[in-house]
Scaffold this active site. Structure first.
Site, PDB file in Angstrom:
ATOM      1  N   HIS A   1     124.120  62.720 107.818  1.00 52.29           N
ATOM      2  CA  HIS A   1     124.072  62.323 106.403  1.00 52.29           C
ATOM      3  C   HIS A   1     122.659  61.923 105.978  1.00 52.29           C
ATOM      4  O   HIS A   1     122.475  61.032 105.137  1.00 52.29           O
ATOM      5  CB  HIS A   1     125.042  61.182 106.101  1.00 52.29           C
ATOM      6  CG  HIS A   1     126.480  61.523 106.311  1.00 52.29           C
ATOM      7  ND1 HIS A   1     127.306  61.986 105.320  1.00 52.29           N
ATOM      8  CD2 HIS A   1     127.242  61.501 107.439  1.00 52.29           C
ATOM      9  CE1 HIS A   1     128.518  62.200 105.807  1.00 52.29           C
ATOM     10  NE2 HIS A   1     128.505  61.923 107.098  1.00 52.29           N
TER      11      HIS A   1
ATOM     12  N   ASN B   1     134.338  61.008 102.797  1.00 52.40           N
ATOM     13  CA  ASN B   1     133.797  62.362 102.650  1.00 52.40           C
ATOM     14  C   ASN B   1     134.499  63.067 101.499  1.00 52.40           C
ATOM     15  O   ASN B   1     135.489  62.560 100.969  1.00 52.40           O
ATOM     16  CB  ASN B   1     134.024  63.167 103.933  1.00 52.40           C
ATOM     17  CG  ASN B   1     132.979  62.875 105.008  1.00 52.40           C
ATOM     18  OD1 ASN B   1     131.936  62.297 104.740  1.00 52.40           O
ATOM     19  ND2 ASN B   1     133.272  63.290 106.221  1.00 52.40           N
TER      20      ASN B   1
HETATM   21 FE1  HDE Z   1     129.966  58.755 109.810  1.00 51.01          FE
HETATM   22  N1  HDE Z   1     128.194  58.007 110.437  1.00 51.01           N
HETATM   23  N2  HDE Z   1     130.642  58.763 111.694  1.00 51.01           N
HETATM   24  N3  HDE Z   1     131.707  59.624 109.210  1.00 51.01           N
HETATM   25  N4  HDE Z   1     129.327  58.749 107.919  1.00 51.01           N
HETATM   26  C1  HDE Z   1     127.130  57.738 109.671  1.00 51.01           C
HETATM   27  O1  HDE Z   1     125.794  55.819 109.796  1.00 51.01           O
HETATM   28  C2  HDE Z   1     130.074  58.130 112.741  1.00 51.01           C
HETATM   29  C3  HDE Z   1     132.761  59.969 109.999  1.00 51.01           C
HETATM   30  C4  HDE Z   1     130.047  59.070 106.819  1.00 51.01           C
HETATM   31  O2  HDE Z   1     125.437  57.488 102.727  1.00 51.01           O
HETATM   32  C5  HDE Z   1     126.026  57.058 110.425  1.00 51.01           C
HETATM   33  O3  HDE Z   1     124.332  54.900 108.325  1.00 51.01           O
HETATM   34  C6  HDE Z   1     130.910  58.235 113.904  1.00 51.01           C
HETATM   35  C7  HDE Z   1     133.915  60.261 109.214  1.00 51.01           C
HETATM   36  C8  HDE Z   1     129.213  58.976 105.642  1.00 51.01           C
HETATM   37  O4  HDE Z   1     124.509  56.172 104.197  1.00 51.01           O
HETATM   38  C9  HDE Z   1     126.618  56.870 111.814  1.00 51.01           C
HETATM   39  C10 HDE Z   1     131.982  58.972 113.523  1.00 51.01           C
HETATM   40  C11 HDE Z   1     133.523  60.100 107.921  1.00 51.01           C
HETATM   41  C12 HDE Z   1     127.967  58.566 106.104  1.00 51.01           C
HETATM   42  C13 HDE Z   1     127.973  57.494 111.681  1.00 51.01           C
HETATM   43  C14 HDE Z   1     131.812  59.299 112.140  1.00 51.01           C
HETATM   44  C15 HDE Z   1     132.144  59.710 107.932  1.00 51.01           C
HETATM   45  C16 HDE Z   1     128.074  58.425 107.535  1.00 51.01           C
HETATM   46  C17 HDE Z   1     124.706  57.730 110.376  1.00 51.01           C
HETATM   47  C18 HDE Z   1     133.151  59.417 114.379  1.00 51.01           C
HETATM   48  C19 HDE Z   1     134.352  60.310 106.654  1.00 51.01           C
HETATM   49  C20 HDE Z   1     126.708  58.349 105.295  1.00 51.01           C
HETATM   50  C21 HDE Z   1     123.869  56.941 109.380  1.00 51.01           C
HETATM   51  C22 HDE Z   1     133.850  58.381 114.987  1.00 51.01           C
HETATM   52  C23 HDE Z   1     135.482  59.438 106.554  1.00 51.01           C
HETATM   53  C24 HDE Z   1     126.647  56.988 104.676  1.00 51.01           C
HETATM   54  C25 HDE Z   1     124.646  55.785 109.072  1.00 51.01           C
HETATM   55  C26 HDE Z   1     125.429  56.876 103.798  1.00 51.01           C
HETATM   56  C27 HDE Z   1     127.035  57.993 108.362  1.00 51.01           C
HETATM   57  C28 HDE Z   1     128.846  57.513 112.692  1.00 51.01           C
HETATM   58  C29 HDE Z   1     132.745  60.098 111.433  1.00 51.01           C
HETATM   59  C30 HDE Z   1     131.418  59.480 106.722  1.00 51.01           C
HETATM   60  C31 HDE Z   1     125.814  57.451 112.961  1.00 51.01           C
HETATM   61  C32 HDE Z   1     130.598  57.652 115.259  1.00 51.01           C
HETATM   62  C33 HDE Z   1     135.313  60.632 109.733  1.00 51.01           C
HETATM   63  C34 HDE Z   1     129.618  59.264 104.211  1.00 51.01           C
HETATM   64  O5  HDE Z   1     126.738  55.515 112.141  1.00 51.01           O
END
Ligand code: HDE
Length: 711
Positions: A86, A159
């Site tokens: 992201h 999302n």
């Molecule tokens: Fe994320 N995700 N994610 N994700 N995600 C990040 O956090 C993570 C997942 C989502 O505009 C990170 O600040 C893991 C699902 C958005 O700043 C990180 C898993 C969904 C954003 C991270 C998921 C998301 C992130 C990277 C699996 C939809 C951007 C930068 C367990 C429901 C937020 C940050 C923004 C960002 C980890 C799966 C949505 C690495 C470990 C499912 C919208 O922490």
């Protein structure tokens, strides 16, 4: 020649640099000492910002030049690590307004009163690409909202697609590694069209449902304003009595749903890689604030127990036809950021930021995310005090004994920095509140410690089939084309074949179309499914963008952009009528001309252009009109960009208004001189009023053209 004010304060010679200094004053004044003077970060007024301090006019630089050293030092440290996923995103401020008290379901403050407004910050993003990648990548879009509630910050980090690739957080690094650029070569970026991604996907059947969504037009939205948002996981709402109701969160765009087509997306990325962020900036700047309704799918244990899939499995949806989405409030984004870095880049979403009245479930993806986000923010922002940055700081009182660390700005001021303590209130600091403080939902937990995927997560194909059959014919074709495009980029044939083997469990028509597109000589045997797929799940119209556009929530042409290509001598009346009709519809008009200075129209007036033709291909518009005088059209016909303007608009199924003068341009583009006789997507502005053309544009695309070409 030397420029600037020399050390004796003598008047300097006027050079470009001084003119720049004069015009830059105003900007500095906002952040400066109020006088408009440029200062160092220590507040020392600066006399010369154009020249380093040197021993002699042509001599070496001096280490004591504190202004130079401070400036370069700060510049060298301007970047923070971009988000590992992201990275590319865009944010805006706004508010959430609650429709009615939901106190029977939740004690969350933001849902407590009718009309209550809670400030928010929302950031939209793509997932795979780096910070500088194009906006139109085929990808999931992030839709993350931070609610600054009166009882703390609640982050709904969702999302634009309601399911995810994997069921367990431990697979996230593998999934993301596979999707991002390949590690040896560092490309391709911002796309999954490469071997590593499809290798992983074809070996991971649980991703199949998600693949259907990302190969659909959902993954190439027209703009952030025209997409839905989903919390994905099942969460809990908990009321004051401690009673829990399961919930899935939905964002429904009031602007309606809209996507572009792939060929268009590729071209938009070239013409305007900032297409989505510009769209949001322009819409908010012009007062056309985008709005979404927050909807809740609410259900209880009885429903969860009898539902055919596990509500803790993030690769599954609950069809809206089964559990309707209840609208409970609206999100309005009405303020762009003052500074991109300070707000959009530094905003730190954390799934574990919940408030009293909202709680987690045991979805294994959500549980893993709750660990990941806090960890990520420390890495990105470099200090546990990132919560003190204005965009992250709660807007309600904050009182605790956490202290110190890098960049601490709001350390506790009481004598006690521990508890329990026996100091009186003023010196003793804050106390726990066992009544209104956050308490986790009292869920019974028992079990054997194991690494095991539950049997209830084993069906990987049934909902993928349901998604496919819920699409219109045009959308199904787009899905097959997207699979074909992406898999054609895989060098290893066995990856392509393995993927088609998986698709046979989804739908035979889809598998056959993709196999044909890939030129596979024979269909592989279906992949061995963990559980036999069902193909009897009912069609869910809510899953199709086009069904929604026509039947359920047609938003009209409001908020869309009409590109009007003008030549010298263009009919002024037609232009005026078109502008009026577009304004009445709530659509924007952008004038495109051979030169940005504009054209002289038929009544002798000069119409300045918003865009010069070469920088404004028709892919940037929802519909186009060509108001041309035949001499001007002849000149246009000689320009490749003018011919592309027309042929692309045709290929992308856009509605095209035109005056008869455009005939010569149409001819040069290989079209009949009077295209409306054979194609209802063309509307002659000589024969039909402008308002009728704009009314036709409400259908957004003339899909019949694409369908006719395909059959
Ligand atoms: Fe994320 N995700 N994610 N994700 N995600 C990040 O956090 C993570 C997942 C989502 O505009 C990170 O600040 C893991 C699902 C958005 O700043 C990180 C898993 C969904 C954003 C991270 C998921 C998301 C992130 C990277 C699996 C939809 C951007 C930068 C367990 C429901 C937020 C940050 C923004 C960002 C980890 C799966 C949505 C690495 C470990 C499912 C919208 O922490």
């Amino acid at each position: 020649m030397a420029y600037g004010t020399d050390d004796d304060g003598r008047a300097a010679r006027l050079g470009d640099q001084q003119i720049h200094r004069a015009s830059g004053g105003e900007t500095h004044q906002r952040a400066g000492d109020g006088t408009g003077r440029l200062t160092t970060t220590q507040g020392v007024p600066v006399s010369d910002d154009q020249n380093t301090l040197r021993a002699g006019e042509r001599g070496p630089g001096l280490l004591e030049d504190f202004h130079f050293r401070e400036k370069i030092f700060h510049f060298d440290h301007e970047r923070i690590p971009e988000r590992v996923v992201h990275a590319r995103g865009y944010g805006a401020h706004g508010y959430f307004e609650n429709y009615e008290p939901l106190t029977d379901i939740t004690r969350a403050d933001i849902f407590s009163e009718a009309g209550l407004r809670t400030p928010v910050f929302t950031r939209f993003s793509t997932v795979a690409g780096n910070k500088g990648s194009g906006d139109l990548a085929r990808d999931v879009r992030g839709f993350a909202t931070k609610f600054y509630t009166r009882e703390g910050n609640w982050d709904l980090v969702g999302n634009n697609i309601p399911v995810f690739f994997i069921q367990d957080a431990i697979k996230f690094p593998d999934m993301v590694h596979a999707a991002k650029d390949e590690p040896d070569r560092g490309f391709p970026q911002a796309q999954t069209a490469h071997d590593n991604f499809w290798d992983f996907a074809s070996l991971t059947p649980e991703s199949t449902h998600m693949l259907m969504w990302i190969m659909s037009d959902r993954a190439i939205p027209r703009s952030f304003r025209f997409m839905e948002g989903f919390g994905v996981h099942t969460f809990r709402l908990v009321n004051a009595a401690g009673h829990s109701t399961y919930v899935k969160f939905h964002w429904k765009p009031k602007q309606g749903l809209q996507s572009v087509v792939w060929n268009e997306a590729v071209k938009i990325n070239g013409a305007d890689p900032d297409f989505h962020r510009r769209d949001l900036w322009d819409a908010i700047g012009s007062g056309d604030y985008p709005e979404w309704e927050l909807g809740l799918q609410l259900f209880d244990d009885a429903f969860a127990d009898q539902f055919e899939f596990d509500v803790l499995d993030p690769t599954k949806i609950i069809p809206e036809e089964l559990v309707p989405v209840r609208p409970v409030g609206q999100l309005v984004l009405n303020r762009v950021v003052d500074n991109f870095f300070a707000e959009t880049e530094q905003v730190a979403f954390c799934t574990q930021n919940i408030v009293p009245g909202i709680d987690f479930t045991n979805d294994p993806l959500l549980q893993g995310r709750n660990f990941s986000y806090l960890d990520t923010q420390l890495k990105r922002l470099g200090s546990p005090n990132f919560t003190q940055l204005p965009v992250n700081a709660p807007k309600c009182p904050v009182a605790h004994f956490q202290q110190d660390g890098h960049m601490a700005m709001t350390n506790p001021v009481t004598r006690a920095n521990y508890e329990p303590n026996s100091w009186p209130a003023a010196e003793g600091g804050p106390r726990e509140d066992p009544v209104s403080g956050f308490r986790s939902y009292h869920e019974e937990v028992a079990g054997t410690k194991r690494r095991l995927r539950p049997e209830s997560f084993a069906d990987h194909y049934s909902q993928a089939h349901q998604f496919y059959v819920s699409q219109t014919a045009v959308e199904r074709r787009h899905i097959a084309d997207a699979f074909t495009f992406e898999l054609s980029k895989c060098e290893r044939e066995e990856i392509r074949t393995r993927m088609v083997a998986g698709l046979r469990n989804v739908d035979e028509e889809l598998a056959a179309l993709v196999a044909e597109g890939l030129g596979l000589r024979e269909l592989p045997a279906p992949a061995e499914p963990a559980r036999q797929p069902r193909h009897d799940l009912p069609v869910s119209p809510a899953l199709s963008i086009l069904t929604r556009q026509t039947a359920m929530d047609n938003p009209g042409f409001a908020g869309r952009k009409l590109g009007v290509l003008l030549t010298n001598g263009a009919d002024a009346e037609t232009l005026a009528a078109l502008r009026a009709a577009a304004a009445a519809e709530g659509a924007t008009v952008e004038i495109i001309a051979p030169a940005v200075g504009g054209v002289d129209v038929s009544d002798g007036t000069r119409v300045p252009a918003d865009q010069q033709l070469d920088g404004a291909p028709s892919v940037l518009y929802d519909a186009v009109a060509i108001i041309a005088e035949s001499g001007g059209a002849r000149a246009l016909a000689a320009r490749p960009t003018a011919r592309d303007f027309v042929t692309d608009a045709v290929a992308h199924c856009k509605f095209i208004g035109y005056t008869s003068g455009a005939a010569v341009l149409f001819e040069a583009a290989g079209l009949p001189t009077d295209p409306s006789s054979a194609d209802d997507g063309f509307i002659s502005l000589g024969e039909h009023p402008a308002a009728e053309f704009v009314a036709r544009c409400r259908q957004l695309r003339y899909w019949h053209r694409e369908f006719a070409a395909a059959t």
